[in-house]
Design an enzyme around this catalytic site. Sequence first.
Site, short mmCIF file in Angstrom:
data_model
loop_
_atom_site.label_atom_id
_atom_site.label_comp_id
_atom_site.label_asym_id
_atom_site.label_seq_id
_atom_site.Cartn_x
_atom_site.Cartn_y
_atom_site.Cartn_z
N GLU A 8 0.65 -8.22 -1.98
CA GLU A 8 1.88 -8.88 -2.44
C GLU A 8 1.95 -10.32 -1.90
OE1 GLU A 8 5.46 -6.11 -3.91
OE2 GLU A 8 4.28 -5.62 -2.16
N GLY A 90 -1.76 11.07 -3.63
CA GLY A 90 -0.46 11.57 -4.08
C GLY A 90 -0.12 12.89 -3.40
N ASP A 114 11.57 11.54 -5.85
CA ASP A 114 11.13 10.25 -6.36
C ASP A 114 9.97 9.75 -5.47
OD1 ASP A 114 10.86 7.66 -7.32
OD2 ASP A 114 12.74 6.93 -6.45
N ASP A 120 3.96 2.85 0.49
CA ASP A 120 4.47 1.98 1.56
C ASP A 120 4.90 2.81 2.76
OD1 ASP A 120 3.99 -0.30 0.15
OD2 ASP A 120 6.06 -0.61 -0.51
N SER A 150 9.93 10.54 2.56
CA SER A 150 10.39 9.48 1.64
C SER A 150 10.48 9.98 0.19
CB SER A 150 9.49 8.25 1.73
OG SER A 150 8.33 8.40 0.93
#
Length: 175
Positions: A8, A90, A114, A120, A150
């Site tokens: 990023e 995943g 979600d 991250d 998360s």
Amino acid sequence: DYKLLQYEVNQDANERIKQLALKNNTKVIVNTAPYVEVDDDFYKNLYMVTPNEVEAEAVTGIKVDNFENAKNAAAIFREKGVENVLITLGSNGVFVSDGNKEEIIDSFKVKTVDTTGAGDAFNGGFLAALSEGKDIWQAAVFANAVAALSVQKLGTTPAMPSREEVDKFLEERTN
Ligand code: ATP
């Protein structure tokens, strides 16, 4: 002790930071997200990369759809100059390779709401654990826990767990 870079940030800055880090004996880890093509030299002298399956394929040309292919992708990263390879899979957990040992560490089974931001969460947790002196195998388990917490909440930043939540979760799930 460790510097975590990702894409990023503009790549000129990443390259400069990498050189400064290496000069100061800091181990450099690159999370190859969000994926951009970078000069192959950037992978030279990295302590570790932490791509997801899509990014691992983009860099190595190998579709990471089973253990053998993950090993082959790791070998290509190693040829480029990366010491340790961790591919996030995943809900299937993570593939980890340190050059001697290669293993898939399962994710924690949780009720998923979600998964945005799981990568991250994983990388933040991973670096926190390494910085506390854990090895990459122990750090991968800790990071799996951070990411598993998360994915049970909506959103990204608000879904990140506290340290207390991570410690409690690990105590419940690993003892
Ligand atoms: P994103 O781009 O959505 O942030 P990513 O593609 O970078 O994610 P993934 O490989 O999807 O990263 O997931 C990162 C880590 O999060 C996994 O290695 C695993 O530890 C954890 N994780 C992801 N999905 C789940 C799930 N459904 N249940 C438990 N853990 C999960």
